[in-house]
Design a protein around this motif. Structure first.
Motif, PDB file in Angstrom:
ATOM      1  N   GLY A  63      34.319  25.618  46.753  1.00  0.00           N
ATOM      2  CA  GLY A  63      35.336  25.181  45.715  1.00  0.00           C
ATOM      3  C   GLY A  63      36.327  24.239  46.461  1.00  0.00           C
ATOM      4  N   PRO A  64      37.097  25.294  47.496  1.00  0.00           N
ATOM      5  CA  PRO A  64      38.018  23.992  48.215  1.00  0.00           C
ATOM      6  C   PRO A  64      37.290  22.773  49.059  1.00  0.00           C
ATOM      7  N   ILE A  65      36.299  23.215  49.425  1.00  0.00           N
ATOM      8  CA  ILE A  65      35.681  22.249  50.104  1.00  0.00           C
ATOM      9  C   ILE A  65      35.268  20.832  49.269  1.00  0.00           C
ATOM     10  N   LEU A  66      34.433  21.208  48.341  1.00  0.00           N
ATOM     11  CA  LEU A  66      34.216  20.115  47.314  1.00  0.00           C
ATOM     12  C   LEU A  66      35.603  19.401  46.805  1.00  0.00           C
ATOM     13  N   ARG A  67      36.633  20.242  46.534  1.00  0.00           N
ATOM     14  CA  ARG A  67      37.750  19.562  46.109  1.00  0.00           C
ATOM     15  C   ARG A  67      38.299  18.564  47.183  1.00  0.00           C
ATOM     16  N   ARG A  68      38.275  18.962  48.099  1.00  0.00           N
ATOM     17  CA  ARG A  68      38.965  18.036  49.424  1.00  0.00           C
ATOM     18  C   ARG A  68      37.997  17.044  49.796  1.00  0.00           C
ATOM     19  N   TRP A  69      36.641  17.278  49.475  1.00  0.00           N
ATOM     20  CA  TRP A  69      35.624  16.172  50.088  1.00  0.00           C
ATOM     21  C   TRP A  69      35.762  15.002  48.845  1.00  0.00           C
ATOM     22  N   TYR A  70      35.767  15.358  47.504  1.00  0.00           N
ATOM     23  CA  TYR A  70      35.765  14.369  46.595  1.00  0.00           C
ATOM     24  C   TYR A  70      36.987  13.653  46.522  1.00  0.00           C
ATOM     25  N   GLY A  71      38.179  14.274  46.733  1.00  0.00           N
ATOM     26  CA  GLY A  71      39.505  13.535  47.080  1.00  0.00           C
ATOM     27  C   GLY A  71      39.405  12.720  48.190  1.00  0.00           C
ATOM     28  N   PHE A  72      38.789  12.852  49.260  1.00  0.00           N
ATOM     29  CA  PHE A  72      38.558  11.982  50.262  1.00  0.00           C
ATOM     30  C   PHE A  72      38.082  10.945  49.906  1.00  0.00           C
ATOM     31  N   LEU A  73      36.725  11.058  49.449  1.00  0.00           N
ATOM     32  CA  LEU A  73      35.807   9.896  49.101  1.00  0.00           C
ATOM     33  C   LEU A  73      36.689   8.855  48.269  1.00  0.00           C
ATOM     34  N   ASN A  74      37.488   9.612  47.152  1.00  0.00           N
ATOM     35  CA  ASN A  74      38.344   8.612  46.428  1.00  0.00           C
ATOM     36  C   ASN A  74      39.509   7.728  47.016  1.00  0.00           C
ATOM     37  N   ARG A  75      39.999   8.557  48.003  1.00  0.00           N
ATOM     38  CA  ARG A  75      40.985   7.739  48.875  1.00  0.00           C
ATOM     39  C   ARG A  75      40.526   6.876  49.668  1.00  0.00           C
ATOM     40  N   ARG A  76      39.145   7.167  50.282  1.00  0.00           N
ATOM     41  CA  ARG A  76      38.541   6.164  51.153  1.00  0.00           C
ATOM     42  C   ARG A  76      38.030   5.100  50.796  1.00  0.00           C
ATOM     43  N   PHE A  77      37.309   5.322  49.633  1.00  0.00           N
ATOM     44  CA  PHE A  77      36.464   4.343  49.034  1.00  0.00           C
ATOM     45  C   PHE A  77      37.378   3.638  47.660  1.00  0.00           C
ATOM     46  N   THR A  78      38.289   3.038  47.823  1.00  0.00           N
ATOM     47  CA  THR A  78      38.777   2.594  46.482  1.00  0.00           C
ATOM     48  C   THR A  78      38.298   1.344  45.840  1.00  0.00           C
ATOM     49  N   HIS A  79      37.182   0.907  46.258  1.00  0.00           N
ATOM     50  CA  HIS A  79      36.760  -0.093  45.643  1.00  0.00           C
ATOM     51  C   HIS A  79      35.855   0.338  44.175  1.00  0.00           C
ATOM     52  N   GLN A  80      36.051  -0.184  43.041  1.00  0.00           N
ATOM     53  CA  GLN A  80      35.567   0.070  41.902  1.00  0.00           C
ATOM     54  C   GLN A  80      34.241  -0.656  41.796  1.00  0.00           C
ATOM     55  N   GLY A  81      33.255  -0.105  41.165  1.00  0.00           N
ATOM     56  CA  GLY A  81      32.065  -0.902  40.904  1.00  0.00           C
ATOM     57  C   GLY A  81      30.839  -0.346  41.705  1.00  0.00           C
ATOM     58  N   LYS A  82      30.023  -1.104  41.675  1.00  0.00           N
ATOM     59  CA  LYS A  82      28.699  -0.731  42.583  1.00  0.00           C
ATOM     60  C   LYS A  82      28.936  -0.479  43.828  1.00  0.00           C
ATOM     61  N   GLN A  83      29.817  -1.362  44.428  1.00  0.00           N
ATOM     62  CA  GLN A  83      30.010  -1.285  45.973  1.00  0.00           C
ATOM     63  C   GLN A  83      30.376  -0.007  46.272  1.00  0.00           C
ATOM     64  N   GLY A  84      31.806   0.542  45.721  1.00  0.00           N
ATOM     65  CA  GLY A  84      32.371   1.688  46.057  1.00  0.00           C
ATOM     66  C   GLY A  84      31.409   2.879  45.527  1.00  0.00           C
ATOM     67  N   ASN A  85      30.821   2.869  44.527  1.00  0.00           N
ATOM     68  CA  ASN A  85      29.954   4.033  44.136  1.00  0.00           C
ATOM     69  C   ASN A  85      28.908   4.232  45.317  1.00  0.00           C
ATOM     70  N   PHE A  86      28.014   2.952  45.630  1.00  0.00           N
ATOM     71  CA  PHE A  86      27.225   3.366  46.726  1.00  0.00           C
ATOM     72  C   PHE A  86      27.697   3.752  47.886  1.00  0.00           C
ATOM     73  N   LYS A  87      28.874   3.449  48.323  1.00  0.00           N
ATOM     74  CA  LYS A  87      29.405   4.140  49.632  1.00  0.00           C
ATOM     75  C   LYS A  87      29.726   5.360  49.573  1.00  0.00           C
ATOM     76  N   LYS A  88      30.147   5.798  48.279  1.00  0.00           N
ATOM     77  CA  LYS A  88      30.273   7.357  48.216  1.00  0.00           C
ATOM     78  C   LYS A  88      29.063   7.981  48.227  1.00  0.00           C
ATOM     79  N   PHE A  89      28.052   7.362  47.446  1.00  0.00           N
ATOM     80  CA  PHE A  89      26.760   7.853  47.400  1.00  0.00           C
ATOM     81  C   PHE A  89      26.045   8.109  48.747  1.00  0.00           C
ATOM     82  N   ALA A  90      26.274   6.940  49.591  1.00  0.00           N
ATOM     83  CA  ALA A  90      25.679   6.966  51.068  1.00  0.00           C
ATOM     84  C   ALA A  90      26.262   8.159  51.866  1.00  0.00           C
TER      85      ALA A  90
END
Length: 263
Positions: A63-90
């Motif tokens: 639980g704590p690891i997932l919370r920190r990880w998804y918070g990091f992804l949203n802070r690191r990849f701020t671009h919206q749309g397909k480009q940002g989602n693809f970077k998060k996915f990769a």
């Protein structure tokens, strides 16, 4: 809708408590499904301690690891749309996924009170199978999660999908430890049989073996002495000389035979 509102209210006012109960409850539920539906355990043989281990694992680790990880992804990849989602996915599939798998497998081993060497063996024997199975589940799930699910529901979505994944994970991790334990017990059993055989053997057996070797040597010497006497007699006969019986040679052979019998 009432459930969604209650969940959002709890997540807003008590985020850590909600995440702890959510993560621990879903992992514990996955283990319960694994024991009852997959492994066929009757309630009388249900391993409550194993379910408790998965609850602890989910509440205080995943639980704590997932919370920190998804918070990091949203802070690191701020671009919206397909480009940002693809970077998060990769990043999630190539970096976080394999690392998190090692952490989970090793943590299960630690909670099962394994030694460090056993934990390493567990990771080596389980990691590849878990990753290959995860490739059939998580790429599609995370693609939906990053593109369609709002941020506040992403952890809940992942852990809901993880309910079925945790069922497989609980079965896989405990199946490997049972197999390892079986091989270990078999090895110990073979060692016990060897030890018992050594202890059962009579203490005088080595002495008898030594005396038997001495007896064989004495008989060989006596046979050699008799053969020498017979050869000497044959030589005198072939030379036209009257054979003379050498009692000393025969007496030597006789003494050797008596010694071999006494030994």
């Amino acid at each position: 809708m009432n459930f969604v509102r209650a969940y959002l209210a709890a997540a807003k006012h008590y985020p850590k408590t909600t995440l702890t109960l959510q993560s621990g409850g879903l992992l514990a539920a996955g283990d319960g499904i694994s024991q009852v539906a997959v492994e066929g355990h009757h309630l009388r043989h249900y391993e409550w301690s194993r379910t408790a281990r998965f609850f602890v694992l989910g509440a205080f680790l995943t639980g704590p690891i997932l919370r920190r990880w998804y918070g990091f992804l949203n802070r690191r990849f701020t671009h919206q749309g397909k480009q940002g989602n693809f970077k998060k996915f990769a990043a999630d599939q190539l970096v976080f996924g394999p690392t998190f798998t090692v952490i989970i497998i090793a943590s299960v081993g630690v909670l099962q009170r394994m030694t460090p060497q056993q934990v390493v063996v567990k990771v080596r024997t389980t990691f590849l199978d878990v990753v290959v199975a995860g490739m059939m589940v998580w790429p599609v799930a995370q693609l939906i999660n990053f593109t369609l699910v709002p941020l506040q529901f992403q952890i809940l979505f992942v852990q809901t999908v993880g309910l079925f994944w945790n069922t497989f994970l609980a079965w896989k991790t405990n199946r490997n430890i049972d197999t390892t334990t079986e091989h270990k017990c078999q090895r110990r059993g073979n060692q016990s049989v060897t030890a018992v055989a050594t202890r059962v053997s009579p203490p005088w057996q080595p002495e008898c073996q030594r005396r038997g070797n001495q007896s064989v040597s004495a008989v060989a010497i006596s046979v050699s002495a008799v053969a020498t006497s017979v050869s000497a007699v044959a030589t005198r006969v072939s030379a036209g000389v009257k054979p003379v019986l050498n009692l000393n040679e025969f007496n030597f052979g006789k003494k050797c035979m008596e010694k071999s019998i006494q030994v």
